[in-house]
Motif scaffolding. Sequence first.
Motif, PDB file in Angstrom:
ATOM      1  N   VAL A 382       0.839  -1.205   0.000  1.00 29.57           N
ATOM      2  CA  VAL A 382       0.000   0.000   0.000  1.00 29.57           C
ATOM      3  C   VAL A 382       0.873   1.254   0.000  1.00 29.57           C
ATOM      4  O   VAL A 382       0.615   2.215  -0.738  1.00 29.57           O
ATOM      5  N   ILE A 383       1.930   1.252   0.809  1.00 29.97           N
ATOM      6  CA  ILE A 383       2.848   2.394   0.861  1.00 29.97           C
ATOM      7  C   ILE A 383       3.462   2.650  -0.510  1.00 29.97           C
ATOM      8  O   ILE A 383       3.528   3.798  -0.982  1.00 29.97           O
ATOM      9  N   ALA A 384       3.926   1.593  -1.171  1.00 29.63           N
ATOM     10  CA  ALA A 384       4.553   1.743  -2.483  1.00 29.63           C
ATOM     11  C   ALA A 384       3.589   2.334  -3.506  1.00 29.63           C
ATOM     12  O   ALA A 384       3.964   3.218  -4.296  1.00 29.63           O
ATOM     13  N   VAL A 385       2.353   1.869  -3.505  1.00 26.89           N
ATOM     14  CA  VAL A 385       1.348   2.384  -4.452  1.00 26.89           C
ATOM     15  C   VAL A 385       1.075   3.864  -4.190  1.00 26.89           C
ATOM     16  O   VAL A 385       0.988   4.675  -5.129  1.00 26.89           O
ATOM     17  N   LEU A 386       0.940   4.242  -2.934  1.00 32.07           N
ATOM     18  CA  LEU A 386       0.660   5.637  -2.599  1.00 32.07           C
ATOM     19  C   LEU A 386       1.800   6.561  -3.032  1.00 32.07           C
ATOM     20  O   LEU A 386       1.561   7.658  -3.565  1.00 32.07           O
ATOM     21  N   VAL A 387       3.045   6.139  -2.822  1.00 32.61           N
ATOM     22  CA  VAL A 387       4.178   6.985  -3.216  1.00 32.61           C
ATOM     23  C   VAL A 387       4.244   7.127  -4.734  1.00 32.61           C
ATOM     24  O   VAL A 387       4.593   8.197  -5.256  1.00 32.61           O
ATOM     25  N   LEU A 388       3.876   6.103  -5.474  1.00 28.38           N
ATOM     26  CA  LEU A 388       3.809   6.212  -6.932  1.00 28.38           C
ATOM     27  C   LEU A 388       2.748   7.234  -7.358  1.00 28.38           C
ATOM     28  O   LEU A 388       2.949   7.982  -8.324  1.00 28.38           O
ATOM     29  N   ILE A 389       1.629   7.285  -6.647  1.00 27.23           N
ATOM     30  CA  ILE A 389       0.614   8.308  -6.915  1.00 27.23           C
ATOM     31  C   ILE A 389       1.196   9.704  -6.650  1.00 27.23           C
ATOM     32  O   ILE A 389       0.970  10.651  -7.412  1.00 27.23           O
ATOM     33  N   GLY A 390       1.960   9.816  -5.581  1.00 29.04           N
ATOM     34  CA  GLY A 390       2.626  11.087  -5.282  1.00 29.04           C
ATOM     35  C   GLY A 390       3.591  11.499  -6.377  1.00 29.04           C
ATOM     36  O   GLY A 390       3.721  12.688  -6.691  1.00 29.04           O
ATOM     37  N   LEU A 391       4.267  10.529  -6.984  1.00 32.33           N
ATOM     38  CA  LEU A 391       5.175  10.823  -8.086  1.00 32.33           C
ATOM     39  C   LEU A 391       4.422  11.458  -9.257  1.00 32.33           C
ATOM     40  O   LEU A 391       4.892  12.441  -9.855  1.00 32.33           O
ATOM     41  N   LEU A 392       3.273  10.923  -9.597  1.00 32.62           N
ATOM     42  CA  LEU A 392       2.466  11.501 -10.680  1.00 32.62           C
ATOM     43  C   LEU A 392       2.027  12.922 -10.336  1.00 32.62           C
ATOM     44  O   LEU A 392       2.052  13.815 -11.198  1.00 32.62           O
ATOM     45  N   ALA A 393       1.646  13.146  -9.077  1.00 29.59           N
ATOM     46  CA  ALA A 393       1.213  14.479  -8.663  1.00 29.59           C
ATOM     47  C   ALA A 393       2.359  15.487  -8.719  1.00 29.59           C
ATOM     48  O   ALA A 393       2.148  16.666  -9.040  1.00 29.59           O
ATOM     49  N   SER A 394       3.584  15.053  -8.436  1.00 28.47           N
ATOM     50  CA  SER A 394       4.729  15.979  -8.435  1.00 28.47           C
ATOM     51  C   SER A 394       4.976  16.597  -9.802  1.00 28.47           C
ATOM     52  O   SER A 394       5.545  17.689  -9.911  1.00 28.47           O
ATOM     53  N   LEU A 395       4.545  15.926 -10.862  1.00 29.38           N
ATOM     54  CA  LEU A 395       4.752  16.446 -12.219  1.00 29.38           C
ATOM     55  C   LEU A 395       3.849  17.641 -12.519  1.00 29.38           C
ATOM     56  O   LEU A 395       4.083  18.362 -13.499  1.00 29.38           O
ATOM     57  N   LEU A 396       2.836  17.877 -11.684  1.00 27.70           N
ATOM     58  CA  LEU A 396       1.877  18.959 -11.929  1.00 27.70           C
ATOM     59  C   LEU A 396       2.258  20.270 -11.258  1.00 27.70           C
ATOM     60  O   LEU A 396       1.586  21.287 -11.448  1.00 27.70           O
TER      61      LEU A 396
END
Length: 423
Positions: A382-396
């Motif tokens: 779950v932690i790994a999936v959430l951090v990947l979502i954060g990676l996508l958000a950082s591009l914005l």
Amino acid sequence: MKRCYPWLICVVAMLMLAISNGMTMTGITAFDPSLLDEFGWSRGQLKFRDMFNLLLAAALSPFVGALIDRIGVRTLALFGSVLLAVLYAAYSQVHSIAHVYLIHVGFAAVVVSSGLSVAVILVSQWFHTRRGTALGIALVGSSLGGMLVPRVIVALLPEHGWRGSFLLMAVIPMALFFVCLLLVRRPSKTLRPWGEGQTSDDNRPGVCSSLPDLSYRQALRTRTFWALALVAVTTFWGIMSLSAHLILHMKDLGFSGKQAADGMFLLFGLGMVGKLLFGFLADVTTPKKVFVSNVVLMSVGTLIIALQKPGLLWTGLVVMGLGWGGLYAILQLQIVEAFGLSAAGKILGTISLMDATSAGLGIWLTAVMFDHFGNYRVAFIVIAVLVLIGLLASLLVRDERRRAFMASAGEATSDVAVPRSMA
């Protein structure tokens, strides 16, 4: 001395974070095995205290942000250090889980009065340029607390027991009180901020302190605010859940108590390196590049740790620590540079409300998942999936002050052009 005073403030902010964060959130986990052995609580019961602590801190954060803007950081820092000493003395006398929860109500007040928002505003007031490096130095404190507090506690426990160790640790925040009393103050005519009167850090692209600040309401209407909030929510869930359970997880994997403390030392030691390294890089390149790189490193680290391989754990901690350390510093820098200092207390307080809520839920739900599945595998996925979502958000993330300035300049030009064409 006057010339170097802003850098001395960085050191004070670093100590403030090391003690407040280390003694309330990360380092205190070194007491967990002793508390579980003595009282027989489940991990979910014990870790509920951390969720309770962080949720209450989250609820208080917006109000403390407003207090920072009104009364300044000095009063809050003095209050927080005394309160922490009293609460550690009280922790030595607990006899039930209810007592623990009550103490963590007080810990929430410590977190918001002498924690991240206070340190960021304090340092930002003293630096007009080199802010990335300055924040990197100050925010080393959170890693320093995670590195040193568990090792001190582990060293004290064999001889003094957990109750005696709590009492001895209470001396540390009292020392912080006197440091803040002597040194923390606002810039003045005799003690000036670093780089006062300069418009940029070495002409670094994307930074211009002369740009107008955004109001709190303006910031809320930008996509950058919500992108930064999502990055904070996902990554804080990840790092706080991992650090809160790391000692217990390593003991489950067969590591000794000393090795588990070494794991915390490594995670936060690399975090300290990341803060300094990436804080410096943010002053010589664009902060967004550094920001996204940090989230990439965190993503890789969480994926390695989620594999649950003892031999790979150390590698995962190194990568995770480096990424988190840099992100922790650059996230604060991105907030200040995207929106300015005028409403920084409220903006930081609002984002702290979100990330503290996420971190508290993450710590507790990670414990609940362990109690249900008997290991941390699902929780770490779950932690790994959430951090990947954060990676996508950082591009914005983008430069909102510059965008607002260019938009207003365009409107002004348009207003002037109309009469000319009519003429």
